[in-house]
Design a protein around this motif. Structure first.
Motif, PDB file in Angstrom:
ATOM      1  N   LEU A  69      -3.091  -2.548  10.866  1.00  0.00           N
ATOM      2  CA  LEU A  69      -3.214  -2.532   9.407  1.00  0.00           C
ATOM      3  C   LEU A  69      -2.644  -1.231   8.848  1.00  0.00           C
ATOM      4  N   THR A  70      -2.998  -0.126   9.450  1.00  0.00           N
ATOM      5  CA  THR A  70      -2.520   1.181   8.991  1.00  0.00           C
ATOM      6  C   THR A  70      -0.998   1.266   9.108  1.00  0.00           C
ATOM      7  N   THR A  71      -0.454   0.819  10.218  1.00  0.00           N
ATOM      8  CA  THR A  71       0.999   0.830  10.415  1.00  0.00           C
ATOM      9  C   THR A  71       1.683  -0.038   9.371  1.00  0.00           C
ATOM     10  N   ARG A  72       1.163  -1.249   9.174  1.00  0.00           N
ATOM     11  CA  ARG A  72       1.748  -2.160   8.186  1.00  0.00           C
ATOM     12  C   ARG A  72       1.740  -1.537   6.802  1.00  0.00           C
ATOM     13  N   LEU A  73       0.630  -0.937   6.424  1.00  0.00           N
ATOM     14  CA  LEU A  73       0.524  -0.336   5.094  1.00  0.00           C
ATOM     15  C   LEU A  73       1.418   0.891   4.946  1.00  0.00           C
ATOM     16  N   MET A  74       1.591   1.672   6.016  1.00  0.00           N
ATOM     17  CA  MET A  74       2.519   2.812   5.963  1.00  0.00           C
ATOM     18  C   MET A  74       3.941   2.326   5.739  1.00  0.00           C
ATOM     19  N   GLN A  75       4.314   1.249   6.419  1.00  0.00           N
ATOM     20  CA  GLN A  75       5.655   0.687   6.254  1.00  0.00           C
ATOM     21  C   GLN A  75       5.851   0.196   4.824  1.00  0.00           C
ATOM     22  N   LEU A  76       4.862  -0.525   4.303  1.00  0.00           N
ATOM     23  CA  LEU A  76       4.950  -1.047   2.936  1.00  0.00           C
ATOM     24  C   LEU A  76       5.020   0.084   1.911  1.00  0.00           C
ATOM     25  N   ALA A  77       4.171   1.094   2.079  1.00  0.00           N
ATOM     26  CA  ALA A  77       4.171   2.223   1.139  1.00  0.00           C
ATOM     27  C   ALA A  77       5.514   2.939   1.169  1.00  0.00           C
ATOM     28  N   SER A  78       6.083   3.105   2.346  1.00  0.00           N
ATOM     29  CA  SER A  78       7.390   3.759   2.460  1.00  0.00           C
ATOM     30  C   SER A  78       8.444   2.972   1.707  1.00  0.00           C
ATOM     31  N   TRP A  79       8.468   1.655   1.897  1.00  0.00           N
ATOM     32  CA  TRP A  79       9.455   0.818   1.211  1.00  0.00           C
ATOM     33  C   TRP A  79       9.258   0.889  -0.301  1.00  0.00           C
ATOM     34  N   LEU A  80       8.028   0.776  -0.749  1.00  0.00           N
ATOM     35  CA  LEU A  80       7.742   0.799  -2.185  1.00  0.00           C
ATOM     36  C   LEU A  80       8.128   2.140  -2.807  1.00  0.00           C
ATOM     37  N   LEU A  81       7.831   3.236  -2.130  1.00  0.00           N
ATOM     38  CA  LEU A  81       8.186   4.555  -2.650  1.00  0.00           C
ATOM     39  C   LEU A  81       9.700   4.753  -2.697  1.00  0.00           C
ATOM     40  N   LEU A  82      10.391   4.244  -1.697  1.00  0.00           N
ATOM     41  CA  LEU A  82      11.853   4.334  -1.708  1.00  0.00           C
ATOM     42  C   LEU A  82      12.435   3.528  -2.865  1.00  0.00           C
ATOM     43  N   GLN A  83      11.900   2.345  -3.100  1.00  0.00           N
ATOM     44  CA  GLN A  83      12.409   1.527  -4.202  1.00  0.00           C
ATOM     45  C   GLN A  83      12.102   2.176  -5.547  1.00  0.00           C
ATOM     46  N   ARG A  84      10.947   2.809  -5.641  1.00  0.00           N
ATOM     47  CA  ARG A  84      10.614   3.512  -6.885  1.00  0.00           C
ATOM     48  C   ARG A  84      11.600   4.656  -7.122  1.00  0.00           C
ATOM     49  N   ALA A  85      11.932   5.379  -6.054  1.00  0.00           N
ATOM     50  CA  ALA A  85      12.898   6.482  -6.176  1.00  0.00           C
ATOM     51  C   ALA A  85      14.269   5.949  -6.598  1.00  0.00           C
TER      52      ALA A  85
END
Length: 175
Positions: A69-85
């Motif tokens: 769960l933690t790994t999945r959420l880290m991956q998702l957060a990374s993608w979302l933050l990159l898209q926001r940037a």
């Protein structure tokens, strides 16, 4: 490129980016970051208490599923933050594409049905299921923006935790 040509392909990418970066991106961004926060609060709070009452088998499964769960959420957060940037113009599409190559949007499925699963707290199982659904939605959004040619089972990162920390630092440093 077929009959569409380079110009047509570029325009399709720009249209997909505008749609993703429009009002439709904010809800998925908010949901993803909210889920990260909710999971962290559970794992650091009630989860630590509830795991004490589990059988040894269920406690081992809980530990494994917590890591997934933690790994999945880290991956998702990374993608979302990159898209926001990218959305805010802080990173070019090329910079985002290079960084997001380190993100895996196809993490391990939960072991529902494994011995001890039925003992796991309902709130924890709900977090897992919601993260899986969100991962699927983000993966479809990623394919819409960047195309189908991306491999989601990366054999690449040698140290995925280190790579995710670098991605998060990059995204936060820019935002």
């Amino acid at each position: 490129m077929g009959s569409m040509g380079i110009r047509g392909s570029f325009n399709m990418v720009k249209l997909a980016e505008r749609r993703v970066f429009s009002h439709s991106f904010k809800p998925i961004y908010d949901e993803g970051m909210g889920l990260v926060e909710e999971a962290a609060e559970f794992l650091d709070g009630d989860g630590r208490i509830l795991v004490r009452s589990l059988s040894r088998t269920a406690a081992s499964l809980y530990a494994a599923e917590s890591m997934r769960l933690t790994t999945r959420l880290m991956q998702l957060a990374s993608w979302l933050l990159l898209q926001r940037a990218a959305n805010s113009g802080e990173m070019s599409r090329e910079q985002v594409a290079a960084e997001k190559a380190k993100v895996c949007l196809d993490t391990a499925e939960p072991e529902e049905g494994a011995p001890g699963w039925e003992e796991l707290p309902d709130e924890f199982c709900d977090l897992i299921r919601r993260s899986i659904r969100l991962e699927g939605r983000v993966r479809r959004m990623d394919q819409e923006i960047y195309g189908d040619g991306l491999a989601y089972h990366n054999d690449y990162p040698v140290n995925p935790v280190s790579d995710q920390i670098m991605l998060l630092e990059t995204a936060f440093a820019r935002g």
